[in-house]
Scaffold this active site. Structure first.
Site, PDB file in Angstrom:
ATOM      1  N   TYR A  33      38.280   5.738  98.708  1.00 19.51           N
ATOM      2  CA  TYR A  33      37.960   6.986  98.005  1.00 19.51           C
ATOM      3  C   TYR A  33      39.253   7.727  97.687  1.00 19.51           C
ATOM      4  O   TYR A  33      40.146   7.843  98.527  1.00 19.51           O
ATOM      5  CB  TYR A  33      37.068   7.892  98.858  1.00 19.51           C
ATOM      6  CG  TYR A  33      36.880   9.252  98.227  1.00 19.51           C
ATOM      7  CD1 TYR A  33      35.889   9.457  97.277  1.00 19.51           C
ATOM      8  CD2 TYR A  33      37.727  10.309  98.539  1.00 19.51           C
ATOM      9  CE1 TYR A  33      35.725  10.689  96.665  1.00 19.51           C
ATOM     10  CE2 TYR A  33      37.583  11.546  97.931  1.00 19.51           C
ATOM     11  CZ  TYR A  33      36.589  11.732  96.988  1.00 19.51           C
ATOM     12  OH  TYR A  33      36.444  12.943  96.372  1.00 19.51           O
ATOM     13  N   GLU A  70      38.018  12.322  90.343  1.00 19.86           N
ATOM     14  CA  GLU A  70      37.589  11.527  91.491  1.00 19.86           C
ATOM     15  C   GLU A  70      37.449  10.059  91.102  1.00 19.86           C
ATOM     16  O   GLU A  70      36.840   9.733  90.087  1.00 19.86           O
ATOM     17  CB  GLU A  70      36.252  12.065  91.994  1.00 19.86           C
ATOM     18  CG  GLU A  70      35.693  11.336  93.196  1.00 19.86           C
ATOM     19  CD  GLU A  70      34.359  11.911  93.620  1.00 19.86           C
ATOM     20  OE1 GLU A  70      34.351  12.716  94.567  1.00 19.86           O
ATOM     21  OE2 GLU A  70      33.330  11.576  93.000  1.00 19.86           O
TER      22      GLU A  70
END
Length: 390
Positions: A108, A196
């Site tokens: 992530y 993101e």
């Protein structure tokens, strides 16, 4: 403002971040040729402004172009329900058709604003993938954070520190460092509120590829980025929010039954808080601004009444920039134009408040004039619940 995954990937690619080969399809007949150009095997990804698509059936694979087109026929027009869409779901109107990757690891990586120190921060975790929110809740220590200096930007040593913390080695560290610096540039130069990559994958060949991307942008900065503003997809937004923006109103739909019309964002937040304090639920956030016109107020009434969940309206106005009597005339005119069909409670304070109250009484409107915010909230919540509190 949000954009689709394929749009965000095109944007990051311009900053030098590697993404899978793929093309967007706007109809099932587009999918077969795209899959053929990718070599047959492909991944079909529903393009909606929500995460959790895989669990909702919004990400599927196909072995060849023929199967890809058959899968696309089932996906186009489907109502995709995920934890982020809510129970109403979102209709699938576009598909991203991509090449499959041989994945060794998922990571992530994201950048957003930390409102505590008021600086952007890079967040990274070795536990990337669909359950990153659960990881953050269960084990906050699994998320590594580096602040970005507003003047110096993200520095290479910070990116390397994150890369080593993620367990990357050798050339992977160098790739990750370049990628993080590029993501930080993209975040800053596009006035993002969120950039993101989840997951950022390490392939079997050792390449770092942005497999899924999400980017949100600061609405107040879009005047600097007409090319980003043009990426807006109103079909992914609540129709009432789209109409409100066309009239210069700040509106966000919520799940309650007390419609709110307030002038000023801070007062709007306080109004929603006090509605909840007395046991009610606000149906919306609606800020008409300090200088609302009769046209804007009429549009606000129309929007509130278009929401079938609204059972009562609370008007909470403080006349500072705009005198209360001037605003009251606008309210009367707007009410007559839009034929308000639900109970209305009005709380007015500020300059010329008595003249404003008098105008509302003399207008013959079947409205309740409240004494203070607490009284207004109690009356509105009671009316929304069907209890006579006029």
């Amino acid at each position: 403002m949000k954009i689709h995954e394929y749009q965000a990937k095109q944007m990051l690619k311009r900053f030098g971040i590697e993404v899978p080969r793929g093309e967007v399809a706007f109809s099932p007949k587009d999918v077969g040729p795209i899959a053929a150009r990718l070599g047959g095997r492909c991944v079909l990804k529903a393009q909606v402004h929500a995460g959790g698509r895989g669990k909702g059936g919004g990400i599927r694979t196909a072995a060849d172009a023929e199967e890809a087109e058959a899968v696309a026929l089932r996906m186009f027009g489907m109502n995709l329900v995920t934890p982020q869409t809510g129970p109403g779901g979102k209709k699938v109107r576009r598909l991203l058709v991509e090449e499959p990757l041989a994945i060794r690891r998922e990571i992530y990586l994201g950048i957003t604003l930390d409102r505590g120190p008021s600086v952007p921060v890079v967040m990274a975790s070795a536990a990337g993938g669909v359950d990153i929110e659960e990881t953050a809740r269960r084990d906050p220590g699994a998320i590594r954070i580096e602040p970005i200096d507003p003047l110096l930007g993200l520095r290479p040593f910070q990116a390397r520190r994150l890369a080593f913390g993620l367990g990357l080695k050798g050339e992977e560290v160098a790739q990750a460092t370049r990628l993080m610096l590029a993501l930080a540039r993209a975040y800053e130069e596009t006035d993002s509120s969120l950039a993101e990559i989840n997951p950022l994958v390490v392939t079997e060949r050792g390449d770092l590829v942005a497999l899924d991307v999400k980017m949100n942008f600061d609405d107040s900065a879009l005047f600097r980025h007409p090319e980003i503003r043009d990426l807006r997809d109103p079909g992914e937004e609540d129709p009432l929010e789209v109409e409100a923006s066309a009239h210069g109103l700040n509106y966000v739909k919520l799940q309650g039954n007390v419609g709110c019309m307030v002038n000023g964002a801070g007062l709007a937040m306080a109004t929603m808080d006090i509605i909840k304090l007395v046991g009610g639920e606000p149906a919306n956030f609606l800020d008409v601004g300090g200088g609302a016109t009769a046209d804007q107020v009429a549009a606000a009434f129309r929007i509130l009444q278009s929401d079938s969940s609204v059972r009562a309206v609370l008007i909470n106005i403080f006349g500072g920039i705009l005198r209360v009597d001037v605003l009251a005339r606008g309210l009367v005119e707007a009410a007559r134009r839009s034929a308000v069909k639900v109970p209305v409670v009005a709380r007015l304070e500020g300059t010329n408040v008595e003249e404003g109250r008098c105008l509302l009484r003399e207008a013959g409107l079947d409205w309740t004039l409240a004494d203070g915010m607490l009284d207004a909230a109690r009356r509105a919540v009671a009316l929304a619940a069907g209890r006579a509190e006029r």
